[in-house]
Write an enzyme that holds these catalytic residues in place. Structure first.
Site, PDB file in Angstrom:
ATOM      1  N   ASP A   1      -9.109  -8.851 -27.320  1.00 67.82           N
ATOM      2  CA  ASP A   1      -9.731  -8.993 -28.628  1.00 67.82           C
ATOM      3  C   ASP A   1     -11.227  -9.287 -28.548  1.00 67.82           C
ATOM      4  OD1 ASP A   1      -7.032  -8.871 -29.555  1.00 67.82           O
ATOM      5  OD2 ASP A   1      -6.863 -10.934 -28.900  1.00 67.82           O
ATOM      6  N   THR A   2     -12.031  -8.248 -28.821  1.00 65.90           N
ATOM      7  CA  THR A   2     -13.480  -8.313 -28.728  1.00 65.90           C
ATOM      8  C   THR A   2     -14.014  -7.070 -29.418  1.00 65.90           C
ATOM      9  OG1 THR A   2     -13.516  -9.552 -26.634  1.00 65.90           O
ATOM     10  CG2 THR A   2     -15.390  -8.152 -27.047  1.00 65.90           C
ATOM     11  N   VAL A   3     -15.300  -7.061 -29.766  1.00 63.79           N
ATOM     12  CA  VAL A   3     -15.929  -5.802 -30.161  1.00 63.79           C
ATOM     13  C   VAL A   3     -17.099  -5.511 -29.236  1.00 63.79           C
ATOM     14  CG1 VAL A   3     -15.258  -5.946 -32.584  1.00 63.79           C
ATOM     15  CG2 VAL A   3     -17.476  -6.845 -31.877  1.00 63.79           C
TER      16      VAL A   3
END
Length: 528
Positions: free
Chosen positions: A349-351
């Protein structure tokens, strides 16, 4: 050239500027900034702010940020925007309370958020626009609402994520409707976040780290038992640091130094360089060698990596020929080594986003809450979800990554920059938490060994050796799985796909930008 009978996406091609992000709105906002005369830094900050609104489970202003920036395709500069542990946080404090680890859904997993300060440090040094103008699209989307896209809806539908949000009363009021997170096409409004972004636009860095916003955050953290103080937030500063690099197939690969895990990516590449991974290499051998190189690098990562301001990290040793040769000698081409059982928790979960502008300024930019909706602690008046980066700390005295006052934890988020003959040729990154170091090596090998373009490399099947298992995406066939199992790998098939890639290749000779965007996400690469 790709097979046009195969219904996948072509690489994006443009001559002037390009952005690649995980959400269509962020890509469009970045292009708007570029077309209006802004540079790559301006566009990246505007896009990141939009992602904080459009993908609130993945990123936010309550998280951290890392950047590699190549002015006019020159030598990359590195910005470490990671936050620090509270000054009251000591190993003895946790040990005295029987805490053998820092749980993800714990107030102690929230270090001081570094993202907003990093945005300002980057803008002041290399941007050309006012922060208020760059935050305006995100503010509007937070006020009016953003429509939920397919991948976000898929993530929001997971029962565990709904339960996590429901455990915090403020978060439940902000995000849940009739006991569920928004579904595909639903409009998600975040008025409290819009107000905080507006305050930051008006008051600058102080709009987040001083005044009512930080007072709300610290009050919420303290109410849950956190050790954070107003002074911890006021002291937060991003740092310009010297990037590290290693050569792979005639290209220099740049990464941020520890406390990030970019060193692990370089170690994997140094190991793989001793093997033939060209198109002649079968997929079974490719997956096997990547798995073995990953296990070796991650063993070292978890034993030695930490905040270099407080512990020594032997970067030169790990990138040396002698070390890489020793790792290769231990790899059996026909048999998996013993599985490694990590006590770090996997997450995805990251951008990540990248931008190249008309002057060939290139930026590789990553912003993260770590786990989905971070630690699950939400400051209700400011609309800030706190990240969970502190869960990477150890509570073991003497460990390089042991928690300590003002210390930064080991980070998984790593932007990358590919350089050829002294000029940047590709900002790139692969989201996916623990997977990111392996993802960097895999994408670069797909491009430099198999000669795939950025989009083809992003679409290629993925695997990941982690936690004693070898995860294989659904696109990897059963025959390959059986052969890998025969070699001794314990196979698992993950529910979610592995990682998320964005990359923009700069063909300086042709004056062309060639972009690839993650098909496992909702975004796209687009240029003009």
């Amino acid at each position: 050239m790709r097979n046009f009978h195969d219904p996948r996406r072509s690489a994006a091609i443009a001559g002037t500027g390009m952005a690649a992000t995980s959400h269509p709105l962020a890509t469009l906002v970045a292009l708007d900034v570029l077309r209006d005369g802004g540079n790559a830094v301006d566009a990246a900050i505007a896009a990141s702010a939009v992602l904080c609104v459009a993908e609130p489970h993945m990123t936010g202003i309550g998280g951290d940020c890392f950047v590699l920036y190549s002015p006019k395709a020159g030598r990359p500069l590195a910005l470490d925007g990671s936050g620090r542990a509270p000054m009251k946080a000591t190993v003895d404090w946790y040990g005295g309370r029987g805490m053998r680890e820092i749980a993800i859904e714990s107030v102690h997993a929230a270090t001081v958020p570094g993202a907003v300060d990093a945005w300002f440090a980057l803008l002041e040094a290399h941007g050309s626009r006012d922060m208020a103008a760059l935050l305006a699209p995100a503010i509007r989307l937070a006020e009016e609402g953003v429509l939920v896209t397919p991948r976000v809806a898929f993530d929001f539908a997971q029962p565990a994520l709904v339960a996590k949000v429901a455990r915090d009363a403020g978060a439940a009021r902000a995000f849940l409707r009739d006991g569920r997170l928004p579904a595909l096409g639903d409009r998600l409004k975040q008025p409290a976040l819009a107000a905080t972004l507006s305050r930051i636009a008006k008051d600058g860095r102080a709009g987040f780290y001083q005044g009512p916003v930080v007072a709300d955050i610290v009050r919420r953290l303290n109410a849950a038992g956190g050790l954070h103080t107003l002074e911890d937030f006021a002291a937060q500063r991003a740092e310009w640091v010297e990037p590290i690099s290693a050569n792979y197939r005639g290209h220099d690969v740049f990464e941020c130094p520890p406390n990030g895990q970019g060193l692990a990516a370089l170690m994997i590449l140094r190991t793989l360089e001793g093997f033939d991974l060209s198109a002649a290499c079968g997929e079974v051998d490719r997956i096997h060698l990547l798995a073995e190189a990953t296990k070796a690098a991650y063993r070292a990562r978890d034993a030695y990596f930490g905040d270099p301001r407080q512990v020594p990290v032997p970067v030169d040793k790990f990138l040396s020929d002698a070390y890489s040769d020793a790792v290769r000698r231990r790899i059996d081409p026909a048999r998996a080594s013993d599985p490694v059982m990590w006590d770090e928790v996997e997450h995805k979960d990251t951008v990540y986003l990248c931008v190249v502008d008309r002057d060939r300024n290139a930026i590789s930019f990553i912003n993260s809450l770590f786990h989905e909706f971070g630690c699950g602690v939400y400051a209700p008046e400011s609309g800030v979800m706190l990240h969970s980066r502190g869960s990477m700390f150890r509570t073991t005295p003497g460990h390089p990554n042991a928690i300590a006052p003002g210390k930064r934890p080991l980070h998984t988020i790593i932007p990358g920059m590919l350089v050829k003959d002294g000029r940047a040729v590709m900002p790139f990154g692969v989201m996916g938490g623990q997977y990111q170091a392996t993802g960097h090596a895999n994408v670069l090998s797909r491009m430099l060994d198999e000669h795939l373009d950025p989009q083809q490399a992003a679409e290629a099947p993925r695997s990941f050796a982690f936690g004693g298992k070898l995860a294989l995406e659904a696109t990897i066939d059963a025959e390959t799985e059986c052969e890998l199992a025969r070699r001794g790998h314990a196979i698992e098939r993950p529910l979610k796909p592995l990682g998320g890639c964005q990359a923009i290749f700069i063909d300086h000779a042709k004056g062309a930008l060639i972009g690839g965007s993650e098909p496992r996400k909702d975004g796209l690469a687009l240029g003009y």
